[in-house]
Design a protein around this motif. Structure first.
Motif, PDB file in Angstrom:
ATOM      1  N   TYR A   1       8.162   9.191   1.126  1.00 51.03           N
ATOM      2  CA  TYR A   1       9.697   9.888   1.383  1.00 51.03           C
ATOM      3  C   TYR A   1      10.704   9.271   0.485  1.00 51.03           C
ATOM      4  O   TYR A   1      11.627   9.771   0.649  1.00 51.03           O
ATOM      5  N   LEU A   2      10.298   8.153  -0.382  1.00 48.00           N
ATOM      6  CA  LEU A   2      11.292   7.675  -1.257  1.00 48.00           C
ATOM      7  C   LEU A   2      11.085   8.522  -2.473  1.00 48.00           C
ATOM      8  O   LEU A   2      10.147   8.957  -2.801  1.00 48.00           O
ATOM      9  N   PRO A   3      12.094   8.452  -3.414  1.00 45.66           N
ATOM     10  CA  PRO A   3      12.106   9.047  -4.523  1.00 45.66           C
ATOM     11  C   PRO A   3      10.945   8.413  -5.424  1.00 45.66           C
ATOM     12  O   PRO A   3      10.573   7.117  -5.316  1.00 45.66           O
ATOM     13  N   LYS A   4      10.162   9.231  -6.321  1.00 52.51           N
ATOM     14  CA  LYS A   4       9.026   8.901  -6.983  1.00 52.51           C
ATOM     15  C   LYS A   4       9.362   7.781  -7.800  1.00 52.51           C
ATOM     16  O   LYS A   4       8.401   6.714  -7.959  1.00 52.51           O
ATOM     17  N   GLU A   5      10.501   7.657  -8.575  1.00 49.57           N
ATOM     18  CA  GLU A   5      10.946   6.618  -9.529  1.00 49.57           C
ATOM     19  C   GLU A   5      11.427   5.371  -8.952  1.00 49.57           C
ATOM     20  O   GLU A   5      11.849   4.265  -9.391  1.00 49.57           O
ATOM     21  N   ALA A   6      11.306   5.293  -7.424  1.00 51.45           N
ATOM     22  CA  ALA A   6      12.121   4.134  -6.416  1.00 51.45           C
ATOM     23  C   ALA A   6      11.031   2.747  -7.016  1.00 51.45           C
ATOM     24  O   ALA A   6       9.778   2.987  -7.169  1.00 51.45           O
ATOM     25  N   GLU A   7      11.845   1.859  -7.217  1.00 49.63           N
ATOM     26  CA  GLU A   7      11.124   0.493  -7.597  1.00 49.63           C
ATOM     27  C   GLU A   7      11.606  -0.594  -6.623  1.00 49.63           C
ATOM     28  O   GLU A   7      12.714  -0.567  -6.083  1.00 49.63           O
ATOM     29  N   GLU A   8      10.837  -1.821  -6.511  1.00 45.17           N
ATOM     30  CA  GLU A   8      11.341  -2.930  -5.762  1.00 45.17           C
ATOM     31  C   GLU A   8      12.558  -3.382  -6.573  1.00 45.17           C
ATOM     32  O   GLU A   8      12.705  -3.417  -7.807  1.00 45.17           O
ATOM     33  N   GLY A   9      13.698  -3.572  -5.424  1.00 43.34           N
ATOM     34  CA  GLY A   9      14.945  -4.271  -5.809  1.00 43.34           C
ATOM     35  C   GLY A   9      15.827  -3.085  -5.975  1.00 43.34           C
ATOM     36  O   GLY A   9      17.004  -3.178  -5.954  1.00 43.34           O
ATOM     37  N   ASP A  10      15.469  -1.734  -5.962  1.00 47.42           N
ATOM     38  CA  ASP A  10      16.185  -0.708  -5.923  1.00 47.42           C
ATOM     39  C   ASP A  10      17.092  -0.472  -4.607  1.00 47.42           C
ATOM     40  O   ASP A  10      16.654  -0.680  -3.452  1.00 47.42           O
ATOM     41  N   TYR A  11      18.394  -0.080  -4.569  1.00 49.04           N
ATOM     42  CA  TYR A  11      19.367   0.101  -3.561  1.00 49.04           C
ATOM     43  C   TYR A  11      19.190   1.517  -3.121  1.00 49.04           C
ATOM     44  O   TYR A  11      19.123   2.303  -4.016  1.00 49.04           O
TER      45      TYR A  11
ATOM     46  N   GLU B   1       0.877  -1.115  -0.229  1.00 43.52           N
ATOM     47  CA  GLU B   1       0.073   0.081   0.044  1.00 43.52           C
ATOM     48  C   GLU B   1       0.871   1.416   0.098  1.00 43.52           C
ATOM     49  O   GLU B   1       1.792   1.363  -1.008  1.00 43.52           O
ATOM     50  N   ASP B   2       0.922   2.121   0.971  1.00 42.85           N
ATOM     51  CA  ASP B   2       1.645   3.299   1.270  1.00 42.85           C
ATOM     52  C   ASP B   2       3.014   3.161   1.807  1.00 42.85           C
ATOM     53  O   ASP B   2       3.468   4.198   2.304  1.00 42.85           O
ATOM     54  N   LYS B   3       3.408   2.013   1.923  1.00 41.65           N
ATOM     55  CA  LYS B   3       4.636   1.643   2.981  1.00 41.65           C
ATOM     56  C   LYS B   3       5.732   0.876   1.789  1.00 41.65           C
ATOM     57  O   LYS B   3       5.058   0.244   0.868  1.00 41.65           O
ATOM     58  N   ALA B   4       6.870   1.090   2.288  1.00 41.68           N
ATOM     59  CA  ALA B   4       7.894   0.358   1.410  1.00 41.68           C
ATOM     60  C   ALA B   4       8.707  -0.595   2.693  1.00 41.68           C
ATOM     61  O   ALA B   4       8.902  -0.106   3.885  1.00 41.68           O
TER      62      ALA B   4
ATOM     63  N   VAL C   1      17.852  -6.581   8.407  1.00 42.64           N
ATOM     64  CA  VAL C   1      17.059  -5.828   9.417  1.00 42.64           C
ATOM     65  C   VAL C   1      15.924  -5.107   8.335  1.00 42.64           C
ATOM     66  O   VAL C   1      16.230  -4.574   7.344  1.00 42.64           O
ATOM     67  N   LYS C   2      14.709  -5.546   8.804  1.00 43.17           N
ATOM     68  CA  LYS C   2      13.453  -5.119   7.988  1.00 43.17           C
ATOM     69  C   LYS C   2      12.972  -3.875   8.700  1.00 43.17           C
ATOM     70  O   LYS C   2      12.931  -3.523  10.136  1.00 43.17           O
ATOM     71  N   VAL C   3      12.871  -2.817   7.652  1.00 43.77           N
ATOM     72  CA  VAL C   3      12.268  -1.451   8.319  1.00 43.77           C
ATOM     73  C   VAL C   3      10.823  -1.283   7.182  1.00 43.77           C
ATOM     74  O   VAL C   3      11.185  -1.251   6.164  1.00 43.77           O
ATOM     75  N   VAL C   4       9.776  -0.675   7.956  1.00 38.82           N
ATOM     76  CA  VAL C   4       8.803  -0.317   7.083  1.00 38.82           C
ATOM     77  C   VAL C   4       8.780   1.428   7.251  1.00 38.82           C
ATOM     78  O   VAL C   4       9.065   1.879   8.215  1.00 38.82           O
ATOM     79  N   PHE C   5       8.833   1.658   5.871  1.00 36.11           N
ATOM     80  CA  PHE C   5       9.092   3.161   5.737  1.00 36.11           C
ATOM     81  C   PHE C   5       7.898   3.741   4.978  1.00 36.11           C
ATOM     82  O   PHE C   5       7.527   3.024   4.034  1.00 36.11           O
ATOM     83  N   PRO C   6       7.661   5.076   5.039  1.00 40.25           N
ATOM     84  CA  PRO C   6       6.604   5.652   4.170  1.00 40.25           C
ATOM     85  C   PRO C   6       7.123   5.950   2.892  1.00 40.25           C
ATOM     86  O   PRO C   6       8.054   6.362   2.533  1.00 40.25           O
ATOM     87  N   LYS C   7       6.168   5.085   2.016  1.00 49.21           N
ATOM     88  CA  LYS C   7       6.768   5.194   0.479  1.00 49.21           C
ATOM     89  C   LYS C   7       6.628   6.835   0.041  1.00 49.21           C
ATOM     90  O   LYS C   7       7.329   6.801  -0.893  1.00 49.21           O
TER      91      LYS C   7
END
Length: 72
Positions: free
Chosen positions: A31-41, A10-13, A23-29
Motif C-alpha cells: 500500500y506504499l508508493p513503489k518508490e518508497a524507501e527506508e527513511g522516507d517521510y 519482508e512484505d511489511k513496512a 508509535v510503531k505501526v506495521v503496515f503492508p508494503k
C-alpha cells in the motif's frame, strides 16, 4: 499526520508515527508508493468513510431483525 519508514521486513513496512515518532505501526508494503524507501517521510490522512459506515450499520440492523424474526 506524519510517519517515517523505519525499515522493511519482508512484505511489511515498519512505520514510526507521530510528532515524536514514538508509535510503531506495521503496515503492508503493497500500500506504499513503489518508490518508497527506508527513511522516507509519509503524509498520512485518516478519515471516516460515512457512506460505508452507514451501509454496514444498515446491513447489520437488517440481519439482526431477520434473526429476531422482525419482518416489519
Amino acid at each position: 499526520m506524519k510517519a517515517v519508514i523505519d525499515r522493511f521486513e519482508e512484505d511489511k513496512a515498519v512505520l514510526l508515527v507521530g510528532e515524536d515518532e514514538d508509535v510503531k505501526v506495521v503496515f503492508p508494503k503493497e500500500y506504499l508508493p513503489k518508490e518508497a524507501e527506508e527513511g522516507d517521510y509519509l503524509s498520512v490522512d485518516i478519515s471516516i468513510d460515512t457512506e460505508a459506515t452507514e451501509a454496514a450499520r444498515a446491513e447489520a440492523e437488517a440481519l439482526l431483525k431477520e434473526l429476531k424474526g422482525d419482518n416489519e
